[in-house]
Design a protein around this motif. Structure first.
Motif, short mmCIF file in Angstrom:
data_model
loop_
_atom_site.label_atom_id
_atom_site.label_comp_id
_atom_site.label_asym_id
_atom_site.label_seq_id
_atom_site.Cartn_x
_atom_site.Cartn_y
_atom_site.Cartn_z
N ARG A 146 36.96 52.90 47.88
CA ARG A 146 37.41 54.28 47.75
C ARG A 146 37.39 54.97 49.11
NH1 ARG A 146 35.34 55.99 42.55
NH2 ARG A 146 36.21 54.46 41.13
N ALA A 147 38.26 55.96 49.24
CA ALA A 147 38.21 56.86 50.39
C ALA A 147 37.59 58.16 49.89
CB ALA A 147 39.61 57.10 50.93
N LEU A 148 36.45 58.52 50.47
CA LEU A 148 35.69 59.67 50.01
C LEU A 148 35.32 60.57 51.19
CD1 LEU A 148 33.16 57.67 47.79
CD2 LEU A 148 35.14 58.96 46.97
N THR A 149 35.22 61.86 50.91
CA THR A 149 34.70 62.76 51.93
C THR A 149 33.23 62.39 52.15
OG1 THR A 149 33.91 64.45 50.39
CG2 THR A 149 36.22 64.64 51.15
N GLY A 150 32.68 62.85 53.24
CA GLY A 150 31.27 62.59 53.50
C GLY A 150 30.38 63.12 52.39
N ASP A 151 30.66 64.34 51.92
CA ASP A 151 29.86 64.92 50.84
C ASP A 151 29.98 64.11 49.57
OD1 ASP A 151 29.03 66.94 52.54
OD2 ASP A 151 30.38 68.46 51.70
N GLU A 152 31.19 63.65 49.23
CA GLU A 152 31.37 62.83 48.02
C GLU A 152 30.60 61.51 48.15
OE1 GLU A 152 35.89 64.16 46.63
OE2 GLU A 152 35.63 62.58 48.13
N ALA A 153 30.72 60.87 49.30
CA ALA A 153 30.06 59.58 49.50
C ALA A 153 28.54 59.73 49.43
CB ALA A 153 30.47 58.97 50.84
N LEU A 154 28.01 60.76 50.06
CA LEU A 154 26.56 60.95 50.08
C LEU A 154 26.02 61.43 48.74
CD1 LEU A 154 26.32 62.43 53.65
CD2 LEU A 154 25.34 60.25 52.88
N SER A 155 26.90 61.85 47.83
CA SER A 155 26.50 62.28 46.50
C SER A 155 26.61 61.18 45.46
CB SER A 155 27.35 63.48 46.06
OG SER A 155 27.15 64.57 46.93
N LEU A 156 27.04 60.00 45.86
CA LEU A 156 27.16 58.90 44.91
C LEU A 156 25.79 58.58 44.31
CD1 LEU A 156 29.59 56.64 46.96
CD2 LEU A 156 30.11 57.73 44.76
N PRO A 157 25.75 58.15 43.04
CA PRO A 157 24.45 57.91 42.40
C PRO A 157 23.69 56.73 42.98
CG PRO A 157 26.24 57.25 40.95
CD PRO A 157 26.87 57.93 42.13
N ARG A 158 24.37 55.73 43.51
CA ARG A 158 23.70 54.58 44.13
C ARG A 158 24.42 54.27 45.43
NH1 ARG A 158 20.32 52.60 40.35
NH2 ARG A 158 21.04 52.40 38.23
N ILE A 159 23.71 54.46 46.54
CA ILE A 159 24.25 54.13 47.85
C ILE A 159 23.13 53.43 48.62
CG2 ILE A 159 23.76 56.45 48.71
CD1 ILE A 159 26.22 56.16 50.57
N SER A 160 23.47 52.37 49.32
CA SER A 160 22.42 51.63 50.03
C SER A 160 21.76 52.58 51.03
CB SER A 160 22.98 50.39 50.73
OG SER A 160 23.83 50.76 51.79
N PRO A 161 20.44 52.59 51.10
CA PRO A 161 19.74 53.59 51.91
C PRO A 161 20.05 53.53 53.40
CG PRO A 161 18.18 52.05 50.91
CD PRO A 161 19.53 51.73 50.36
N TYR A 162 20.17 52.33 53.97
CA TYR A 162 20.45 52.28 55.41
C TYR A 162 21.86 52.77 55.70
CZ TYR A 162 21.37 47.49 53.67
OH TYR A 162 21.75 46.39 52.93
N ASP A 163 22.83 52.46 54.84
CA ASP A 163 24.18 52.97 55.04
C ASP A 163 24.24 54.47 54.79
OD1 ASP A 163 25.00 50.42 55.69
OD2 ASP A 163 26.07 50.06 53.81
N ALA A 164 23.47 54.96 53.82
CA ALA A 164 23.42 56.40 53.56
C ALA A 164 22.92 57.14 54.79
CB ALA A 164 22.53 56.69 52.35
#
Length: 188
Positions: A146-164
């Motif tokens: 997906r192409a997501l804004t930074g806010d959308e990406a950082l609001s995902l329910p599961r995101i790998s912590p180092y990438d976050a």
């Protein structure tokens, strides 16, 4: 019968309404006992012309780091392989994306010597992606892109912590006081 694992229903933020919602489980992330390989890695902050980030929903398989989580594209650096060459190889394999420019953005170092391993790095490169290149990508690894804004990406329910963390730093790079991105300090 339920497994006792929490499930999260994720409605696609940028997908057409005909796209099915994704069911994310913690099954492989929390229950797997499969061995995990350590080593140096590279990752791409793939930034579209409009500022959105290209994100990968990692496969939900037991022998990878953070299965079923969103993250950045990239992977391990092979022995004697240059880091940018590894980044280009990974993006070609995972997305059929040819990288022209890659600029080092951040390095996260992990010292695992106290537990009998070694010191490893994860290097993050900022990679500009044109709209035309984005329209041609073919997903070969992961279950979604997906192409997501930074806010959308950082609001995902599961995101790998180092990438976050790297994504947060990049998305907020103008707030990093003293960095090359920060606004000049005005004299009082």
């Amino acid at each position: 019968m339920t497994s006792g694992f929490t499930c999260i229903l994720l409605a696609p933020a940028c997908a057409p309404s005909t796209t099915k919602a994704l069911l994310l489980t913690a099954a492989n992330f929390l229950a797997s006992r499969a061995p995990l390989r350590t080593g140096h890695a590279v990752a791409a902050l793939l930034v579209l012309e409009d500022g959105r980030y290209i994100m990968q929903l990692r496969d939900d398989v037991p022998n990878i780091w953070y299965p079923g989580h969103w993250g950045l594209f990239g992977g391990g650096v092979d022995d004697r392989e240059e880091e940018v060459a590894a980044l280009r190889r990974e993006l070609r394999e995972e997305l059929e994306l040819e990288v022209k420019d890659a600029r080092l953005f951040a390095i996260i170092n992990y010292d695992l010597q106290p537990i009998g391993l070694d010191c490893y790095f994860r290097r993050y490169y900022e990679v500009p992606v044109t709209t035309a290149a984005w329209s041609r990508v073919v997903l070969h690894e992961g279950s979604d892109v997906r192409a997501l804004t930074g806010d959308e990406a950082l609001s995902l329910p599961r995101i790998s912590p180092y990438d976050a963390f790297a994504l947060f730093l990049h998305h907020n790079r103008h707030r990093l006081k003293g960095s090359i991105y920060a606004a000049p300090v005005r004299p009082a």
